[in-house]
Design a protein around this motif. Structure first.
Motif, PDB file in Angstrom:
ATOM      1  N   THR A  79       0.974  -1.221   0.058  1.00 34.16           N
ATOM      2  CA  THR A  79       0.091   0.009   0.048  1.00 34.16           C
ATOM      3  C   THR A  79       0.918   1.291   0.005  1.00 34.16           C
ATOM      4  N   GLU A  80       2.061   1.338   0.514  1.00 39.72           N
ATOM      5  CA  GLU A  80       2.935   2.314   0.710  1.00 39.72           C
ATOM      6  C   GLU A  80       3.523   2.690  -0.577  1.00 39.72           C
ATOM      7  N   ASP A  83       2.778   5.655  -3.224  1.00 39.49           N
ATOM      8  CA  ASP A  83       3.382   6.998  -3.038  1.00 39.49           C
ATOM      9  C   ASP A  83       4.462   7.211  -4.141  1.00 39.49           C
ATOM     10  N   GLY A 155      -0.863  -4.439   2.814  1.00 42.23           N
ATOM     11  CA  GLY A 155      -0.454  -3.902   3.955  1.00 42.23           C
ATOM     12  C   GLY A 155      -0.816  -4.710   5.162  1.00 42.23           C
TER      13      GLY A 155
END
Length: 306
Positions: A79-80, A83, A155
């Motif tokens: 999920t990160e 970015d 995540g």
């Protein structure tokens, strides 16, 4: 000449490692780190590293099947990772969609009856990736000889949060009694299909952390962890065999500790009320050093006192 010698040494070490391994973990999970650094090191861009890493993924799948591993989970996209800049994400999404469809159609996947499953928050992914995931899952749904989990938009905290909310909603709706909530209740809400407990986590790229990966199935099972320096595209069969050896050493240490604790309990309190401890000694006595096995054999074969 040097290349030939290096290859002979590598092949010899690989053969030695293979002889040292007597079994294998059931479920291996891999954090595929280092694709971008691999590409930068060679003057390329991130997509070049991801494509190089895709070949390693296919190799690892083959190595798992050769060694008798039954389930492999790949941390392909967290999920990160959302970015990251679009110029990196879009080619990566294209690659993920392409590889999922390739896997779904590959003869080796069908010959080995590989069930492909995509875990994570599918709603965060572009439609082309979701469509490819559905295609791969549908094409391989009936297989059960080997399971390949691909973690996308994944995540660990998010996963546990969704499961907890599902339990709370069911309790509030009267469909579940709070007193009946147990391990199985949570696991049923983590994935559509059951995931085995993780025995071994491998992380490439040099970082020594597990990055919120499969916390329920790995931490709860006290999984062995193997960190190694090579970037994911450089990960070799020797590295993989070293990881398996780490798992076996840890498993042997765990068995030895269990046997010693049980043996100490029996010695301290006698046999009368410690039948379970005697069974542990009997089960794991081969994990003890030879000088301790005689005592363990005496304990295991002695009838409990009345």
């Amino acid at each position: 000449m040097r290349g030939w010698l290096r290859e002979r040494v590598r092949a010899g070490y690989e053969h030695l490692l293979r002889r040292e391994i007597s079994g294998s973990p059931t479920h291996v999970a891999v954090i595929q780190d280092g694709n971008r650094r691999y590409a930068r090191q060679r003057g390329g861009d991130a997509p070049d590293g991801h494509r190089a890493g895709a070949q390693t993924t296919e190799d690892v799948l083959s190595w798992c099947q050769d060694l008798g591993v039954e389930e492999l989970t790949l941390y392909a996209f967290s999920t990160e990772n959302f970015d990251r800049p679009d110029e990196e994400l879009e080619p990566l999404f294209d690659l993920l969609a392409e590889k999922l469809r390739e896997f779904a159609d590959a003869e080796s996947v069908h010959d080995n009856e590989v069930c492909v499953r995509v875990i994570g928050d599918h709603g965060m992914l572009p439609e082309r990736v979701r469509s490819a995931a559905r295609y791969a899952e549908e094409r391989t749904r009936e297989y059960d000889r080997f399971v390949l989990n691909v973690a996308l938009a994944y995540g660990g905290r998010n996963e546990l949060l969704h499961a907890a909310r599902g339990v709370v909603d069911d309790v509030a709706a009267g469909e579940l009694d709070a007193s009946d909530v147990d391990v199985a209740t949570v696991e049923d809400r983590l994935y559509d299909c059951p995931v085995r407990d993780v025995d071994l986590i491998i992380r490439t790229g040099g970082d020594e952390r597990t990055s919120n990966f499969l916390p329920w199935h790995a931490n709860g099972n006290e999984a062995a962890v193997f960190f190694c320096a090579p970037y994911w595209p450089e990960f070799s069969k020797v590295d993989f065999l070293r990881a398996i050896r780490t798992y076996e050493n840890r498993e042997q240490s765990w068995r030895r500790t269990r046997a010693r604790r049980a043996l100490a309990l029996v010695r301290a309190f006698g046999n009368a009320e410690l039948e379970e401890a005697r069974q542990v000694v009997d089960r794991f006595r081969d994990a003890l050093p030879r000088r301790e096995r005689a005592d363990a054999e005496d304990v295991a074969t002695t009838e409990p006192a009345d």
